[in-house]
Write a protein that holds these residues in place. Structure first.
Motif, mmCIF file in Angstrom:
data_model
loop_
_atom_site.group_PDB
_atom_site.id
_atom_site.type_symbol
_atom_site.label_atom_id
_atom_site.label_comp_id
_atom_site.label_asym_id
_atom_site.label_seq_id
_atom_site.Cartn_x
_atom_site.Cartn_y
_atom_site.Cartn_z
ATOM 1 N N ALA A 45 0.861 -1.182 0.000
ATOM 2 C CA ALA A 45 0.000 0.000 0.000
ATOM 3 C C ALA A 45 0.897 1.231 0.000
ATOM 4 C CB ALA A 45 -0.909 -0.001 1.229
ATOM 5 N N THR A 46 0.879 1.969 -1.101
ATOM 6 C CA THR A 46 1.743 3.139 -1.249
ATOM 7 C C THR A 46 0.943 4.407 -0.996
ATOM 8 O OG1 THR A 46 3.059 1.965 -2.901
ATOM 9 C CG2 THR A 46 3.299 4.355 -2.799
ATOM 10 N N LEU A 47 1.428 5.229 -0.078
ATOM 11 C CA LEU A 47 0.667 6.403 0.355
ATOM 12 C C LEU A 47 0.956 7.664 -0.457
ATOM 13 C CD1 LEU A 47 0.295 4.394 2.722
ATOM 14 C CD2 LEU A 47 0.413 6.352 4.262
ATOM 15 N N ASN A 48 2.194 7.883 -0.839
ATOM 16 C CA ASN A 48 2.558 9.107 -1.565
ATOM 17 C C ASN A 48 3.377 8.743 -2.804
ATOM 18 O OD1 ASN A 48 1.716 11.516 0.274
ATOM 19 N ND2 ASN A 48 2.721 10.090 1.674
ATOM 20 N N PRO A 49 2.718 8.253 -3.846
ATOM 21 C CA PRO A 49 3.450 7.836 -5.036
ATOM 22 C C PRO A 49 3.748 8.990 -5.983
ATOM 23 C CG PRO A 49 1.135 7.424 -5.361
ATOM 24 C CD PRO A 49 1.275 7.992 -3.960
ATOM 25 N N SER A 50 4.738 8.794 -6.828
ATOM 26 C CA SER A 50 4.956 9.720 -7.933
ATOM 27 C C SER A 50 3.877 9.486 -8.980
ATOM 28 C CB SER A 50 6.328 9.488 -8.561
ATOM 29 O OG SER A 50 7.363 9.967 -7.735
ATOM 30 N N VAL A 51 3.465 10.541 -9.657
ATOM 31 C CA VAL A 51 2.455 10.427 -10.709
ATOM 32 C C VAL A 51 3.121 10.325 -12.067
ATOM 33 C CG1 VAL A 51 0.427 11.494 -11.763
ATOM 34 C CG2 VAL A 51 0.830 11.732 -9.298
ATOM 35 N N THR A 52 4.090 11.199 -12.319
ATOM 36 C CA THR A 52 4.844 11.170 -13.581
ATOM 37 C C THR A 52 6.333 11.212 -13.240
ATOM 38 O OG1 THR A 52 4.687 13.585 -13.745
ATOM 39 C CG2 THR A 52 3.022 12.290 -14.905
ATOM 40 N N PRO A 53 6.907 10.107 -12.797
ATOM 41 C CA PRO A 53 8.299 10.112 -12.333
ATOM 42 C C PRO A 53 9.309 10.491 -13.410
ATOM 43 C CG PRO A 53 7.453 7.872 -12.549
ATOM 44 C CD PRO A 53 6.276 8.780 -12.683
ATOM 45 N N ASP A 54 8.927 10.346 -14.674
ATOM 46 C CA ASP A 54 9.850 10.691 -15.752
ATOM 47 C C ASP A 54 9.852 12.183 -16.058
ATOM 48 O OD1 ASP A 54 7.178 10.315 -16.592
ATOM 49 O OD2 ASP A 54 7.820 10.246 -18.693
ATOM 50 N N ARG A 55 8.879 12.927 -15.509
ATOM 51 C CA ARG A 55 8.789 14.380 -15.713
ATOM 52 C C ARG A 55 8.603 15.042 -14.360
ATOM 53 N NH1 ARG A 55 3.938 13.356 -19.452
ATOM 54 N NH2 ARG A 55 4.121 11.456 -18.213
ATOM 55 N N PRO A 56 9.689 15.301 -13.656
ATOM 56 C CA PRO A 56 9.590 15.819 -12.282
ATOM 57 C C PRO A 56 8.800 17.114 -12.157
ATOM 58 C CG PRO A 56 11.816 15.071 -12.733
ATOM 59 C CD PRO A 56 11.086 15.031 -14.040
#
Length: 249
Positions: A45-56
Motif C-alpha cells: 500500500a503506497t501512500l505518496n506515489p509519484s504520478v509522472t516520475p519521468d517528468r519531475p
C-alpha cells in the motif's frame, strides 16, 4: 430551532465529498486485496506515489494540486459549520500556540510509539499490507511536498472527522460516546486499504483518543499538530531512511 433534517443532509454531503467516499473506496480496495491471488501481507500500500516520475516538473504540479485540493473539503466543512458555530468554538485558531504545540507533540508520542509496534505486529501476523509511506523520486522538492502532504492530511481529517463531525452530531442530539465511536470507525474505514492492523484498528484507536480529547477541550488545533507530526515522521523518515535500514524495504 435546529433544522435536524437539513443538518443530517449536510453531514452526509460533507462526508460524501470527502472522507466518507474515501471509506467506501477503501472498503472496496480491501475486498480486492483479500480476494487477490497474493496474501494481504505480500501486497503493498503506497501512500505518496509519484504520478509522472519521468517528468519531475509535472509530478510536482500534480503533488501540489493534490495537496491544495485535498484541503477543500475541510474548508467547506468550516464554512458550513460557521453558520452556527464559529471556528474558534472548535479551537480552530491560534490563540493558544503553546498549548496546541505541546499537547500536540504529547499526543503524537502517545499514538506514534505504540503505533510502530502495531505496524510490526500487523505485518507479522499477516493482517496488513506492506505500507510504503512515500514513493516519490529523489528530487529536491520531495521532502517539502511530503511535509505539505502531512499537513493536508492532518487538516482534512481532524477538521472534518473531529471538529466538524462531532460538533454536528452533537447538534443532532447524539450521545457523546456514540458520536466519538462513529467518527473513529469511519476514520479506521478509510484506512482499510492498508489492512486491518495499523490501518484500521490503529486509526480507530487514534480516533477514540482524539475524539475524547476534543470532547474535553473543544480544541482541534492540537490534533492537527499531532497528526502532522505523525505523518511527517512517517513520510519523511521513510523517504530518508529506506535506503539505509533494511527492514523498511
Amino acid at each position: 430551532m435546529i433544522d435536524r433534517r437539513g443538518l443530517r443532509a449536510e453531514v452526509l454531503l460533507v462526508l460524501g465529498v470527502s472522507l466518507g467516499s474515501s471509506a467506501i473506496y477503501a472498503i472496496l480496495r480491501i475486498i480486492d486485496r483479500l480476494t487477490f491471488v497474493k496474501p494481504l501481507s505480500e501486497q503493498t500500500a503506497t501512500l505518496n506515489p509519484s504520478v509522472t516520475p519521468d517528468r519531475p516538473w509535472l509530478d510536482l504540479a500534480y503533488q501540489l494540486a493534490g495537496v491544495t485540493l485535498g484541503v477543500v473539503p475541510a474548508l467547506l466543512a468550516v464554512h458550513l459549520l460557521g453558520r452556527t458555530t464559529p471556528p474558534s468554538a472548535i479551537g480552530l485558531d491560534l490563540r493558544r500556540p503553546g498549548f496546541d504545540l505541546g499537547t500536540g507533540a504529547a499526543l503524537a508520542a502517545l499514538i506514534g510509539l505504540p503505533g510502530l509496534g502495531l505496524v510490526w505486529l500487523s505485518r507479522e501476523i499477516g493482517i496488513s499490507a506492506q505500507i510504503v509511506p512515500a514513493a516519490l523520486e529523489p528530487v529536491w522538492w520531495a521532502v517539502p511536498v511530503l511535509i505539505l502532504a502531512a499537513i493536508q492530511n492532518a487538516v482534512l481529517e481532524e477538521v472534518v472527522m473531529i471538529g466538524y463531525l462531532l460538533t454536528r452530531l452533537r447538534d443532532l442530539g447524539w450521545n457523546g460516546w456514540v458520536a466519538i465511536v462513529t467518527s473513529a470507525v469511519i476514520r479506521g474505514s478509510y484506512h482499510l486499504y492498508q489492512g486491518f492492523g495499523a490501518g484500521f484498528a490503529g486509526n480507530v484507536v487514534m480516533g477514540l483518543v482524539f475524539g475524547y480529547f476534543f470532547r474535553r477541550t473543544q480544541r482541534v488545533m492540537p490534533l492537527i499538530v499531532a497528526h502532522t507530526l505523525l505523518d511527517v515522521v512517517a513520510f519523511v523518515g521513510y523517504a530518508l531512511l529506506k535506503d539505509h535500514l533494511a527492514f523498511l524495504r
